[in-house]
Every structure is written in C-alpha cells, then in structure tokens.
Motif scaffolding. Structure first.
Motif, PDB file in Angstrom:
ATOM      1  N   MET A 158       0.803  -1.215   0.000  1.00  0.00           N
ATOM      2  CA  MET A 158       0.000   0.000   0.000  1.00  0.00           C
ATOM      3  C   MET A 158       0.840   1.271   0.000  1.00  0.00           C
ATOM      4  N   ARG A 159       2.039   1.215   0.585  1.00  0.00           N
ATOM      5  CA  ARG A 159       2.894   2.412   0.650  1.00  0.00           C
ATOM      6  C   ARG A 159       3.291   2.925  -0.736  1.00  0.00           C
ATOM      7  N   LYS A 160       3.166   2.077  -1.746  1.00  0.00           N
ATOM      8  CA  LYS A 160       3.500   2.530  -3.100  1.00  0.00           C
ATOM      9  C   LYS A 160       2.496   3.572  -3.603  1.00  0.00           C
ATOM     10  N   ASN A 161       1.346   3.696  -2.938  1.00  0.00           N
ATOM     11  CA  ASN A 161       0.374   4.726  -3.314  1.00  0.00           C
ATOM     12  C   ASN A 161       0.930   6.132  -3.141  1.00  0.00           C
ATOM     13  N   TRP A 162       1.935   6.295  -2.300  1.00  0.00           N
ATOM     14  CA  TRP A 162       2.547   7.617  -2.137  1.00  0.00           C
ATOM     15  C   TRP A 162       4.049   7.584  -2.414  1.00  0.00           C
ATOM     16  N   GLN A 163       4.481   6.570  -3.129  1.00  0.00           N
ATOM     17  CA  GLN A 163       5.899   6.478  -3.532  1.00  0.00           C
ATOM     18  C   GLN A 163       6.186   7.484  -4.647  1.00  0.00           C
ATOM     19  N   ILE A 164       7.290   8.186  -4.518  1.00  0.00           N
ATOM     20  CA  ILE A 164       7.664   9.187  -5.520  1.00  0.00           C
ATOM     21  C   ILE A 164       8.675   8.593  -6.515  1.00  0.00           C
ATOM     22  N   TYR A 165       9.735   8.034  -5.992  1.00  0.00           N
ATOM     23  CA  TYR A 165      10.789   7.471  -6.860  1.00  0.00           C
ATOM     24  C   TYR A 165      11.248   6.130  -6.288  1.00  0.00           C
ATOM     25  N   PRO A 166      11.351   5.115  -7.146  1.00  0.00           N
ATOM     26  CA  PRO A 166      11.071   5.133  -8.595  1.00  0.00           C
ATOM     27  C   PRO A 166       9.567   5.183  -8.877  1.00  0.00           C
ATOM     28  N   ASN A 167       9.251   5.359 -10.136  1.00  0.00           N
ATOM     29  CA  ASN A 167       7.849   5.446 -10.556  1.00  0.00           C
ATOM     30  C   ASN A 167       7.092   4.183 -10.107  1.00  0.00           C
ATOM     31  N   PRO A 168       6.028   4.341  -9.283  1.00  0.00           N
ATOM     32  CA  PRO A 168       5.306   3.169  -8.787  1.00  0.00           C
ATOM     33  C   PRO A 168       4.356   2.565  -9.814  1.00  0.00           C
ATOM     34  N   GLY A 169       4.184   3.225 -10.942  1.00  0.00           N
ATOM     35  CA  GLY A 169       3.247   2.740 -11.953  1.00  0.00           C
ATOM     36  C   GLY A 169       1.877   3.382 -11.799  1.00  0.00           C
ATOM     37  N   ASN A 170       1.124   3.403 -12.881  1.00  0.00           N
ATOM     38  CA  ASN A 170      -0.172   4.094 -12.872  1.00  0.00           C
ATOM     39  C   ASN A 170      -1.125   3.547 -11.824  1.00  0.00           C
ATOM     40  N   ILE A 171      -1.111   2.245 -11.614  1.00  0.00           N
ATOM     41  CA  ILE A 171      -2.054   1.647 -10.678  1.00  0.00           C
ATOM     42  C   ILE A 171      -1.823   2.130  -9.246  1.00  0.00           C
ATOM     43  N   CYS A 172      -0.635   2.624  -8.955  1.00  0.00           N
ATOM     44  CA  CYS A 172      -0.288   3.110  -7.625  1.00  0.00           C
ATOM     45  C   CYS A 172      -0.209   4.631  -7.569  1.00  0.00           C
ATOM     46  N   GLN A 173      -0.867   5.291  -8.490  1.00  0.00           N
ATOM     47  CA  GLN A 173      -0.973   6.746  -8.477  1.00  0.00           C
ATOM     48  C   GLN A 173      -2.441   7.093  -8.239  1.00  0.00           C
ATOM     49  N   PRO A 174      -2.851   7.252  -6.975  1.00  0.00           N
ATOM     50  CA  PRO A 174      -4.282   7.356  -6.650  1.00  0.00           C
ATOM     51  C   PRO A 174      -5.017   8.496  -7.334  1.00  0.00           C
ATOM     52  N   THR A 175      -4.303   9.543  -7.697  1.00  0.00           N
ATOM     53  CA  THR A 175      -4.989  10.662  -8.333  1.00  0.00           C
ATOM     54  C   THR A 175      -5.589  10.273  -9.678  1.00  0.00           C
ATOM     55  N   ASN A 176      -4.823   9.570 -10.485  1.00  0.00           N
ATOM     56  CA  ASN A 176      -5.295   9.241 -11.840  1.00  0.00           C
ATOM     57  C   ASN A 176      -5.148   7.761 -12.168  1.00  0.00           C
ATOM     58  N   SER A 177      -5.245   6.913 -11.161  1.00  0.00           N
ATOM     59  CA  SER A 177      -5.159   5.478 -11.392  1.00  0.00           C
ATOM     60  C   SER A 177      -6.316   5.022 -12.284  1.00  0.00           C
ATOM     61  N   THR A 178      -5.994   4.486 -13.434  1.00  0.00           N
ATOM     62  CA  THR A 178      -7.037   4.012 -14.357  1.00  0.00           C
ATOM     63  C   THR A 178      -7.900   2.944 -13.697  1.00  0.00           C
ATOM     64  N   LEU A 179      -7.282   2.078 -12.916  1.00  0.00           N
ATOM     65  CA  LEU A 179      -8.029   1.031 -12.215  1.00  0.00           C
ATOM     66  C   LEU A 179      -9.052   1.639 -11.267  1.00  0.00           C
ATOM     67  N   SER A 180      -8.624   2.602 -10.463  1.00  0.00           N
ATOM     68  CA  SER A 180      -9.546   3.231  -9.504  1.00  0.00           C
ATOM     69  C   SER A 180     -10.670   3.963 -10.215  1.00  0.00           C
ATOM     70  N   VAL A 181     -10.322   4.683 -11.277  1.00  0.00           N
ATOM     71  CA  VAL A 181     -11.334   5.448 -12.004  1.00  0.00           C
ATOM     72  C   VAL A 181     -12.399   4.528 -12.582  1.00  0.00           C
ATOM     73  N   LEU A 182     -11.974   3.486 -13.269  1.00  0.00           N
ATOM     74  CA  LEU A 182     -12.930   2.601 -13.936  1.00  0.00           C
ATOM     75  C   LEU A 182     -13.711   1.755 -12.948  1.00  0.00           C
ATOM     76  N   VAL A 183     -13.053   1.283 -11.885  1.00  0.00           N
ATOM     77  CA  VAL A 183     -13.732   0.391 -10.953  1.00  0.00           C
ATOM     78  C   VAL A 183     -14.760   1.148 -10.111  1.00  0.00           C
ATOM     79  N   VAL A 184     -14.661   2.474 -10.102  1.00  0.00           N
ATOM     80  CA  VAL A 184     -15.675   3.278  -9.417  1.00  0.00           C
ATOM     81  C   VAL A 184     -16.757   3.743 -10.383  1.00  0.00           C
ATOM     82  N   VAL A 185     -16.382   4.299 -11.513  1.00  0.00           N
ATOM     83  CA  VAL A 185     -17.367   4.916 -12.392  1.00  0.00           C
ATOM     84  C   VAL A 185     -18.296   3.884 -13.028  1.00  0.00           C
ATOM     85  N   ILE A 186     -17.793   2.709 -13.399  1.00  0.00           N
ATOM     86  CA  ILE A 186     -18.653   1.717 -14.062  1.00  0.00           C
ATOM     87  C   ILE A 186     -19.708   1.156 -13.111  1.00  0.00           C
ATOM     88  N   PRO A 187     -19.347   0.639 -11.921  1.00  0.00           N
ATOM     89  CA  PRO A 187     -20.401   0.194 -10.992  1.00  0.00           C
ATOM     90  C   PRO A 187     -21.312   1.335 -10.546  1.00  0.00           C
TER      91      PRO A 187
END
Length: 393
Positions: A158-187
């Motif tokens: 979970m700490r990767k959600n606020w990891q700066i370096y190295p890049n944690p990947g899109n899934i661990c960027q809570p602001t614009n995580s594609t997974l978070s966006v889609l898993v909320v907006v579709i349901p």
C-alpha cells in the motif's frame, strides 16, 4: 484555489441543509426518531462522510498545493529530494487522495442504499417490484465491496500509493489510477441506472394526471444528473494533467452534492408541494378531482376501492348489467402525528387523510338468485395506499 474551497464548503452547507430538512419531514411523518427507518439514519451518516470528503479535498488544495505522486516524469521524480517540501506535499497529497477515494465511494453507496430502502417501503406488495429492490441490495453490496477493496488493495504494498521514486506505476498513483477510475465509475453508473428503473413501473401503472406523471418522471429520472457528474469526474481526472487532483476533488464534491439533493427530493416532496401551492404551482403535484387508480394484472383497479352492487337480481346463472358505485380512497399511512403523510402519499400528491373520488361504471358479471334474494357483489379493497388487495366476501 480559494474559489474552489468556497464552492466546496457552500455545496457542503447546502447538502447538510437538505439532510436536516429531510430529518424534519420524516420526524413529522413518523412522530419520533425511534420510528425512523434505516435510511433515515444512513442519510445523516452520509452527511458526516460528505463533511470528511470536503475537508480532504480542502487539505489537498490548500495544505499540499494540489500535489501528489501523479503527473511526473522519471526525471522529475529523481529530482525531488526526500527532505524537500515538495516531496512532503506529494507524499501527503497522495495519502489524502487514497482517503478521498474511500470517502467518495462510501458516501455514494450510502446514498444508494438509502434510495433502495426508500423504494422497499414504496413498493411493498406491488407485483415483482419488492424482488427487484431485494436484488438492488445484493447488487449494491457486491459492487461496494468490489470498489472499496480495489481502492485499498489495488496497489500492493500500500505504501506505493505515495511512492515518488522510482515510478510506482499508474495503478499506484491514486490521483489518476485508471483502475480506480474505472472500478468506481462503471459500478456507479450501473447501480444508478438500475435504481432509477425501479420506480418507473409505478409511474406507468398509476393513473394520475399527465402533468403530475411528468413531474414524477423528472423526479425519479434526476439520477441521470448523478451519472453525468460521475462520468465528467472520471474524464476530468484522466485528462486534466497536473491539475487532476484538484479538479477530481472538485467534481467529487459536486457529484456528492447532486446525489444528496436527488435522493432526498422524494422524501421532502410534501414540503415542496406545500411551497408550490403557496406560489400557485400546486397543479404540478396535486391530483385532486382525478380518478386515482392502479392497474392490477392488466386491469385498472381503483386505489382503496370498495365495490358494492346496486342493481337488481336476475335468475340463476344469467348475466346482468349492474350499475356499480365505486368509492375510491387513498389511505394515509402516516402515524397521525400531524406530519406530512406517508411516502406513497407524498408521491401521488394527496393530502394526509382519505381522498374519496366517486365514479360509476357498468360491470357485467354472473349473479345467483335464490328465493328472490341475491348474493352481494364481490368487493375489493386496496389498503396501505394501494399496496395490498383483499378479497372481501
């Protein structure tokens, strides 16, 4: 950002005001908070969560400059020193984003459950509608667990959600995580569409004036605004660039506000109707003078009707045309505390108490005569505002 804070706290104040008005109306209906339904307790809880969501959005904007671990190149990540203020802001901004996502999902699904519980009271005994409401409970429970667990467990550790370096990947960027966006907006969209479809059969079945039916159609279809706000928020997050954290938080507060307003409108409609009457717009809500009826198994059956035969007998086994007088009553399901009446009364627009409409119709039926006497006609009575039909022999 000051304007964004002003807007957010203004929406919060208005949303809480609507909840307070709802509590007042329900208190007037049932006489005591001890008689409140489950949704009457969940809605104030949603107001508390809305407060937390608004404060979280404020913190991201004002305390951490709208910064998170998103929208950064690898070079920018490497250049941010762990002891710098920017690094601090990005870490805490990302942590608040995780909290904000969780609160956002919680309040939306709390409101959805409130709507489903309200519909369960509204549709008791009406064909297959209670079954559809029970399915709504299952759908909401499953989708909320899916959304909540994805927000919390989607990025591991979970700490990767606020990891700066190295890049944690899109899934661990809570602001614009594609997974978070889609898993909320579709349901979110699916459940809103399903909830919106539950009361529509009532509107087609109940015989009320066309303008009143249009008013109710608009009332129940207003969930479309929630769907639009949710979709706009998702698109904004994915396209706003460095301002995505601030813009996403703004649209989260807007969507929450619209959800609160839309879900409480049917509850406080009696108060709105009274206000409309004061300014001469009561015709949008009132059905006075109209025949109120409900289509039951393909036939039009008056609400609260008792059928009594006034014709004369015929010989055994013969058909007769009898003139029948039908007294129509819409029963108030309130508790008699001088409140606003029941949920059903609030929708069809009657006043508290019985509304009686008299009409005459011709019914063909077989009557049986024995010794000059005649069996009484069968009477039907709808009780609880059109919820149950008892065969009175």
């Amino acid at each position: 950002m000051a304007n964004a804070d002003t807007e957010a706290f203004t929406l919060l104040a208005l949303g809480l005001l609507f909840i307070i008005v709802r509590v007042y109306v329900r208190w007037s209906q049932v006489g005591s908070p001890l008689n409140f339904a489950v949704d009457d307790y969940l809605m104030p809880l949603a107001g508390l969560v809305f407060t937390g969501e608004t404060v979280a959005a404020h913190l991201v904007r004002s305390q951490f400059d709208g910064l998170t671990n998103s929208y950064m190149t690898d070079e920018q990540r490497a250049a941010v020193h762990p002891t710098s203020r920017e690094y601090y802001n990005r870490v805490w901004g990302s942590k608040i984003q995780v909290i904000g996502w969780s609160l956002y999902a919680m309040i939306l699904w709390l409101i959805k459950f409130c709507v489903a519980i309200y519909y369960s009271r509204l549709t008791t005994g009406l064909n297959h509608l209670p079954t559809r409401v029970r399915f709504a409970y299952i759908l909401l429970g499953v989708t909320y667990l899916t959304v909540a667990l994805t927000i919390i467990l989607g990025c591991q550790p979970m700490r990767k959600n606020w990891q700066i370096y190295p890049n944690p990947g899109n899934i661990c960027q809570p602001t614009n995580s594609t997974l978070s966006v889609l898993v909320v907006v579709i349901p979110n969209v699916i459940t809103d569409l399903y909830l919106m479809s539950i009361p529509l059969p009532l509107l087609w079945a109940v015989k009320i004036p066309t303008r009143q039916k249009i008013t109710l159609l608009g009332l129940f279809s207003s969930a479309a605004f929630i769907i639009m706000a949710g979709i706009i928020r998702a698109v904004t997050i994915m396209t706003s660039g460095p301002n995505g954290a601030v813009s996403g938080s703004q649209w989260a507060c807007r969507e929450t506000f619209v959800s609160i307003i839309v879900s409480n409108l049917p509850i406080i409609q009696p108060l709105i109707r009274r206000g409309a009457g004061m300014v001469g717009l009561s015709g949008l809500f009132s059905s006075r003078g109209q025949n109120s009826s409900y289509k039951f198994r393909g036939e039009s059956v008056p609400l609260g009707s008792r059928v009594t035969q006034t014709g004369t007998g015929t010989e055994m086994g013969k058909k007769s045309r009898t003139r029948t007088r039908v007294s129509v009553s819409m029963h108030d399901r309130g508790t008699g505390h001088g409140g606003w009446g029941s949920d059903e009364e609030g929708l069809v627009g009657g006043k508290a108490g019985d509304i009686k409409v008299t009409q005459e119709t011709i019914i063909e039926r077989e009557v049986v005569s024995k010794g000059g006497g005649e069996r009484n006609a069968e009477g039907f009575e709808w009780e609880d505002g059109g919820k149950r039909m008892n065969n009175m022999r």
